[in-house]
Every structure is written in structure tokens, then in C-alpha cells.
Motif scaffolding. Structure first.
Motif, short mmCIF file in Angstrom:
data_model
loop_
_atom_site.label_atom_id
_atom_site.label_comp_id
_atom_site.label_asym_id
_atom_site.label_seq_id
_atom_site.Cartn_x
_atom_site.Cartn_y
_atom_site.Cartn_z
N ILE A 102 -10.02 11.37 -5.78
CA ILE A 102 -10.27 10.07 -6.42
C ILE A 102 -11.31 10.28 -7.51
CG2 ILE A 102 -10.82 7.66 -5.99
CD1 ILE A 102 -10.77 8.38 -2.96
N THR A 103 -11.01 9.84 -8.73
CA THR A 103 -11.96 10.04 -9.81
C THR A 103 -12.93 8.86 -9.90
OG1 THR A 103 -10.50 8.93 -11.36
CG2 THR A 103 -10.25 11.31 -11.17
N ALA A 104 -14.02 9.09 -10.60
CA ALA A 104 -15.03 8.03 -10.78
C ALA A 104 -14.41 6.85 -11.52
CB ALA A 104 -16.23 8.58 -11.54
N LYS A 105 -13.50 7.16 -12.45
CA LYS A 105 -12.86 6.12 -13.24
C LYS A 105 -12.01 5.22 -12.33
CE LYS A 105 -9.97 6.01 -17.30
NZ LYS A 105 -9.02 6.85 -18.03
N GLU A 106 -11.30 5.87 -11.40
CA GLU A 106 -10.48 5.10 -10.47
C GLU A 106 -11.35 4.24 -9.56
OE1 GLU A 106 -6.95 8.40 -10.32
OE2 GLU A 106 -8.01 7.93 -8.48
N LYS A 107 -12.47 4.82 -9.10
CA LYS A 107 -13.38 4.06 -8.25
C LYS A 107 -13.85 2.80 -8.96
CE LYS A 107 -15.16 7.87 -5.55
NZ LYS A 107 -16.27 8.70 -5.14
N LEU A 133 -7.16 2.06 -1.02
CA LEU A 133 -6.74 1.78 -2.39
C LEU A 133 -6.22 3.03 -3.08
CD1 LEU A 133 -9.47 -0.77 -3.43
CD2 LEU A 133 -7.03 -1.12 -3.70
N SER A 134 -6.85 4.18 -2.78
CA SER A 134 -6.41 5.43 -3.41
C SER A 134 -4.99 5.78 -2.99
CB SER A 134 -7.29 6.61 -3.02
OG SER A 134 -8.61 6.22 -2.99
N VAL A 135 -4.70 5.55 -1.70
CA VAL A 135 -3.34 5.84 -1.22
C VAL A 135 -2.35 4.91 -1.94
CG1 VAL A 135 -1.82 5.74 0.78
CG2 VAL A 135 -4.08 6.75 1.00
N ALA A 136 -2.72 3.63 -2.07
CA ALA A 136 -1.84 2.69 -2.77
C ALA A 136 -1.68 3.09 -4.23
CB ALA A 136 -2.41 1.28 -2.67
N PHE A 137 -2.74 3.65 -4.79
CA PHE A 137 -2.75 4.01 -6.21
C PHE A 137 -1.90 5.25 -6.49
CE2 PHE A 137 -4.94 5.07 -10.28
CZ PHE A 137 -4.68 3.87 -10.90
N LEU A 138 -1.49 5.94 -5.43
CA LEU A 138 -0.63 7.12 -5.59
C LEU A 138 0.63 6.77 -6.36
CD1 LEU A 138 -0.70 8.75 -2.06
CD2 LEU A 138 -1.37 9.83 -4.19
N GLN A 196 -9.31 -10.85 4.96
CA GLN A 196 -9.78 -9.82 4.03
C GLN A 196 -8.77 -8.68 3.94
OE1 GLN A 196 -13.55 -9.11 5.97
NE2 GLN A 196 -14.69 -10.10 4.31
N ARG A 197 -8.21 -8.32 5.11
CA ARG A 197 -7.24 -7.23 5.11
C ARG A 197 -5.99 -7.61 4.33
NH1 ARG A 197 -6.93 -3.85 10.72
NH2 ARG A 197 -5.42 -2.69 9.53
N GLN A 198 -5.56 -8.89 4.48
CA GLN A 198 -4.35 -9.30 3.77
C GLN A 198 -4.61 -9.38 2.26
OE1 GLN A 198 -1.63 -8.80 4.71
NE2 GLN A 198 -0.42 -10.54 5.32
N ALA A 199 -5.82 -9.83 1.89
CA ALA A 199 -6.17 -9.86 0.47
C ALA A 199 -6.20 -8.43 -0.09
CB ALA A 199 -7.53 -10.52 0.29
N LEU A 200 -6.73 -7.51 0.70
CA LEU A 200 -6.77 -6.11 0.29
C LEU A 200 -5.35 -5.55 0.15
CD1 LEU A 200 -8.39 -3.51 -0.26
CD2 LEU A 200 -8.38 -3.08 2.19
N THR A 201 -4.48 -5.91 1.10
CA THR A 201 -3.09 -5.46 1.04
C THR A 201 -2.42 -5.97 -0.23
OG1 THR A 201 -3.06 -5.65 3.44
CG2 THR A 201 -0.96 -5.24 2.37
N LEU A 202 -2.72 -7.24 -0.56
CA LEU A 202 -2.17 -7.83 -1.79
C LEU A 202 -2.61 -7.02 -3.00
CD1 LEU A 202 -0.66 -10.24 -3.11
CD2 LEU A 202 -2.85 -11.43 -3.17
#
Lengths: 313, 266
Positions: free
Chosen positions: B121-126, B103-108, B155-161
Motif C-alpha cells: 500500500i503506498t502513501a498516496k493510496e493511504k 480498503l487495499s484489498v478492495a482497491f486491488l 459502520q461496516r456497511q458504510a465501509l463496504t459501500l
């Protein structure tokens, strides 16, 4: 084992641990087979020794790291920008570096540090006493490696570090996440180059010598160390895997030291390394083959037994 | 708004294996439009997505997104504002990294690549990741430190979404993203897709081989054949359509019946 042999094995293991860490970044994390290690290591040694002879043993370390970064940068550009296959890119850079290394060494095949301070003599002078005189190298190298492992570990947790890890793990996902894979591969290989270059510099200063062929086969040795480390510690968390890589390098040196004690000639070491790498990489396939053969034999036996029982009944 | 103007793409031009994958395709997708795409084998659906996402540069024509010409923009630059899901659930995630790291990589995309590359990764992002994960109802928010390779395909596809939409994209490309999942999981991922798209009002293109889905999902249906868009229906016309109507219209416009060996008619 006498203390000097243990000490040499430990020191060498720690220094070559830097190259194993470099391959950990390129081979394990980025999933790239970078074969420029031999030349890059030699470049570090050549630059390190040349700068040390010029009277700057401390400056020699950043200088050789910078040289290693240049080497990693060229390798990375060849494969990311110009579409050269990664293995080929490494081999090309490796070949080209031979000449560059000769140039750095003033077109001589051998350079010796005579009567000049090295980083190790400087450290020796810091504290008087017999213990320090014996162990200053090991203590310094241990602290250095702990520092480098810590920095590498922290770095791999940053956004850039995570991007580099993702690049090797899932390129499709990385492209979909706005990360430029050309950039992450370049950064990764530059880090690898810096570590390899630094190893060359430290070995040069440790042995007070740089010889044009000392890099030959280094990639196999480092790979053997990496594989030993990953086999023993590869399933843990990132911190364990990084420390395990260095541990693998030290273990490899102890294996070599033990072989030395058993009067295996030094000339045979490259063959020993090659065998270790081949065996370690082939092990899972061999295990699979053996398991299948075993299963087949057991199945045949129980089937014959069942047939016999039917015959009797 | 996505405006595609007259784009074409030919693979291996001038050889025996020459393939005209896209032929003068034009399409305007208004803000908030959710269009489904169906088509025959090799109709150019995935090629169209690759063209929009920037996997290659089109031979001719222009692609504009929100008034910006992105025709020659690099793929990793476009992915800052275009989210994409593939059919293969293994493609969208990094298996040896944890859910949190993925998720952090996606959040870049939110921070931009040049800024804060050494930040962590910050606590806020977590906390944000945890909240978003809880929306999936898959208990993933309590498994943030698990490696993604241990999750099921669904689960992986939901995560990808989630990763594609954690920073709201201007456009979402869904390339048969439920086709490799079992029916129950596919249903669930589809419901999530619908929910997220409606909630964030994302413009979306979705390739499907399920004809009912093509009519039910979204507000518009496109059909493709031989590198062209042969049918584009929406509004009242679409509302009254059955699968049979859709197939008939396709046959009329394409000059041949729909030929797709994976199509689901019911």
C-alpha cells in the motif's frame, strides 16, 4: 538442564518452527485444515537427504522446498478445482506421499548420510573455535528463522499477502474484490509446503538420517506449537504472531525436554503432544462450562440465603 | 449499459425440490439508470443478482455489460467492474483486518490481479483512503489501523459501500443493504448510497422491501414475482405513483397480491 539438552531443544524448536509457520499460514490465516503436513515433511526429509548424499547439501534446501511446493500445489488443486474437502485433500495427498517418499529414498525405509558434508558441517568449518563448534547449528538456525519470519511478515503486507489473509477471513468479500480464491489458496498452501519441506530437509541433515515414518504425527506436534504460540502471543500485531509461532515451537521442545528429564519415555511423546493440542483447543469450552457451573451454584446459594432470611423475618 | 436477454435458471432440476428461480428474464439498464427492485418472497431478486454477479452460470440467455458478453465470465473477473453489497454487513468486510487493509484489498480492482502482486500500500493510496473515509462522517479516517470487527454494523456497511465504489464500478448491486441496520443508521447509509451513486454516475440495481424507498430512490422501479419481472415503471408514470398504485399494478400483472412477510408499506 545440561547445555546439550537446551541446545537440542532450541535447534529442534527452531526447525519445527518452520512447520508451525506453515500451519500458521494454512490453519490460522487461510482457515484451512491441511493434514498433508506429515507426508510433506517426510518428502522434504527424503529429498533433502537424497540430494545431500549425492553431494549437494546446499542444493538440498531449495530442492526439498520445491518438493514441498509440489505437495502443497496438489493439495490446493484438489480442494479448489476438484471440490475435494480440504481435510480429505490433505489426507489423500498424505497417503500418496508415503509411496512417493519411498521412491525418493530408492525404495529403502532408511537413508543415512555417511561421510558426506551437510549444511551444518559446512557451517562448522567456516569459523574455528570451541564456541562455534558447539553453537554453529543454533546460530545458523536462529538467523535462518529470523530471515524467514521477516520475509513472511513482509510478504503478508503485500497485495497478494493481504488477499491471502482476506481469503481466510471473509471469502465473500474476497470474491467481491476480484480476487481468485483458488489462486490465493494455492499460493498459501504452496508457501506452507515450502516451509514444511525445508523443515524436513534440515532435520534430515541435522540427524544425518531420514526414516520413512519420521513424519508420523508431525501435524499434531506442529499444531501444539502453533497453539502454544497463538495462546501466548496471538493477540498482537502480525509480526508478533509470526515470531510467537516460532517461539511456541521452541517452548514445546523445552516442555518435551523437561518431560525427558523426568524420565517420561520417548514413546510417550506423541501422546503428550496429542494431550497438549486437545487441552489447548478445549480450554475455552472448559472455561465456559466451569464459569456457568460456578454461576449456577452461586445463584442457588444466594437464593437459598434470601429464602432463609425471609423465613426468619 | 447492462443488457440481460432472456435468462433462466432452475435449481435442482428433475428433482422434487426443483425450483424455477428465473424464467426468461430480460432487462436493459441504461447508463446511469438507478432501478429499485421489489418483489414477493422467493421472487428471484437475489437469484437475479447472483446471475449478474456470476455466482452461477445461467441455464439459458445472455448477459452483456457495456457491450461485452459476460455470460460465462467467472465471478472474480466480473467483480472487477461489478460492485456488490449484501444485507449482512458482516459479509462485505474482513473482520480481522484493519480498515486500511480492507480498503487495499478492495482497491486491488484498480490495479488488476496480475500486476504488482508484491507491491505494498503506498502513501498516496493511504491518503486516498483517508479522503474517501472522511466522506462518511463516521470518524473512520482516524481509525485506519482498527480492526473492522470492532466497528458497528452500520459502520461496516458504510465501509463496504466505500470498498465497492473506491474503484468506480460499471454496475452496483445493492441487495437490501440497509435491511439489517437500525432505522437511523439505515437512513444514513442510504443517504451515502444516493450521494456516491449520483456523484460517480454509477448504474445501479437495488433490492428493497420498503415500498416508499422503491418509489423514492432512483429513477425506475421493477417488481418481480415467481422468477419474472412483472412491472417496470419509470418517468412520469412512476413520478405520480403511490404505494397503493404500485401494489394494484403488481396484483394485476402477477395475478396475485404481493406476498412478502417483510414488506414495509410505510
Amino acid at each position: 538442564m545440561p547445555v546439550t539438552i537446551i541446545q537440542t531443544a532450541l535447534d529442534n524448536g527452531l526447525i519445527y518452527g518452520l512447520i508451525a509457520l506453515s500451519l500458521f499460514v494454512s490453519f490460522t490465516i487461510l482457515n484451512i485444515c491441511d493434514l498433508s503436513t506429515d507426508g510433506c515433511y517426510m518428502l522434504g526429509a527424503a529429498v533433502g537427504v537424497a540430494v545431500t548424499i549425492a553431494g549437494h547439501p546446499l542444493l538440498a534446501i531449495p530442492a526439498s522446498m520445491a518438493a514441498g511446493i509440489c505437495s502443497g500445489f496438489v493439495t490446493a488443486q484438489l480442494q479448489t478445482r476438484f471440490g475435494v474437502q480440504s481435510i480429505l485433500a490433505g489426507i489423500i495427498v498424505n497417503t500418496g506421499l508415503y509411496t512417493i517418499n519411498l521412491m525418493v529414498m530408492g525404495m529403502k525405509t532408511n537413508l543415512n548420510i555417511v561421510g558426506k558434508d551437510t549444511i551444518f558441517t559446512l557451517i562448522e568449518k567456516l569459523i574455528p573455535g570451541a564456541f562455534w563448534k558447539t553453537w554453529h547449528r543454533s546460530v545458523f538456525l536462529l538467523l535462518l528463522l529470523v530471515l524467514i519470519c521477516f520475509v513472511l511478515y513482509r510478504f503478508l503486507g503485500t497485495r497478494l499477502g493481504l488477499s491471502i489473509r482476506a481469503t481466510g477471513d471473509s471469502p465473500a468479500m474476497v470474491r467481491a474484490s476480484s480476487i481468485n480464491t483458488a489462486f490465493t489458496v494455492t499460493v498459501g498452501l504452496c508457501i506452507g509446503g515450502a516451509l514444511t519441506g525445508m523443515a524436513g530437509c534440515l532435520i534430515g541433515q541435522y540427524n544425518k538420517n531420514s526414516e520413512i515414518n519420521m513424519g508420523t504425527g508431525m501435524v499434531t506436534i506442529a499444531l501444539a506449537s502453533l497453539i502454544i504460540g497463538q495462546t501466548l502471543f496471538g493477540r498482537g500485531k502480525m509480526a508478533v504472531r509470526i515470531a510467537g509461532t516460532v517461539a511456541g515451537s521452541v517452548i514445546y521442545r523445552f516442555i518435551i525436554a523437561a518431560a525427558l528429564r523426568m524420565n517420561v519415555p520417548t514413546q510417550a511423546f506423541k501422546l503428550v503432544s496429542a494431550v497438549i493440542v486437545a487441552v489447548a483447543i478445549a480450554a475455552p469450552a472448559v472455561r465456559q462450562m466451569a464459569a456457568e457451573r460456578m454461576q449456577q451454584r452461586n445463584a442457588g446459594r444466594s437464593r437459598r440465603k434470601a429464602a432463609q432470611q425471609r423465613g426468619r423475618g | 449499459m447492462l443488457v440481460i436477454t432472456d435468462i433462466s435458471k432452475t435449481f435442482s432440476p428433475g428433482t422434487v425440490s426443483e425450483k424455477k428461480a428465473l424464467e426468461h428474464v430480460s432487462l436493459t439498464l441504461r447508463d446511469g439508470d438507478f432501478a429499485t427492485i421489489v418483489g414477493s418472497n422467493g421472487a428471484g431478486k437475489s437469484t437475479l443478482f447472483n446471475a449478474i454477479a456470476g455466482s452461477f452460470i445461467v441455464d439459458e440467455g445472455y448477459i452483456d455489460l457495456d457491450g461485452e458478453d459476460i455470460t460465462f465470465e467467472k465471478e472474480h473477473i466480473r467483480s472487477r467492474y461489478i460492485g456488490r453489497l449484501f444485507q449482512d454487513p458482516l459479509m462485505g468486510t474482513a473482520p480481522h483486518m484493519t480498515i486500511e487493509e480492507n480498503l487495499s484489498v478492495a482497491f486491488l480492482r484498480a490495479s488488476g490481479p496480475s500486476k504488482h502482486i508484491f507491491s505494498r500500500i503506498t502513501a498516496k493510496e493511504k491518503q486516498l483512503f483517508r479522503e474517501r473515509l472522511s466522506l462518511l462522517h463516521m470518524d473512520l479516517e482516524n481509525r485506519m489501523q482498527s480492526q473492522v470487527g470492532l466497528l458497528s454494523g452500520g459502520q461496516r456497511q458504510a465501509l463496504t459501500l466505500l470498498m465497492a465504489t473506491v474503484v468506480t464500478p460499471r454496475l452496483l448491486l445493492l441487495d437490501e443493504h440497509t435491511a439489517a441496520l437500525d432505522p437511523a443508521t439505515a437512513e444514513k447509509v442510504l443517504a451515502l448510497t444516493k450521494q456516491i451513486i449520483e456523484e460517480k454516475k454509477i448504474s445501479c440495481l437495488m433490492v428493497t422491501h420498503n415500498m416508499h424507498q422503491a418509489l423514492e430512490m432512483g429513477n425506475r422501479t421493477l417488481m418481480m414475482d415467481a422468477g419474472r419481472i412483472v412491472l417496470d415503471v419509470e418517468g412520469a408514470e412512476r413520478a405520480g405513483m403511490t404505494v397503493e398504485d404500485l401494489l394494484r399494478r403488481f396484483a394485476q400483472n402477477a395475478g396475485q397480491a404481493l406476498d412478502n412477510d417483510r414488506i414495509l408499506l410505510s
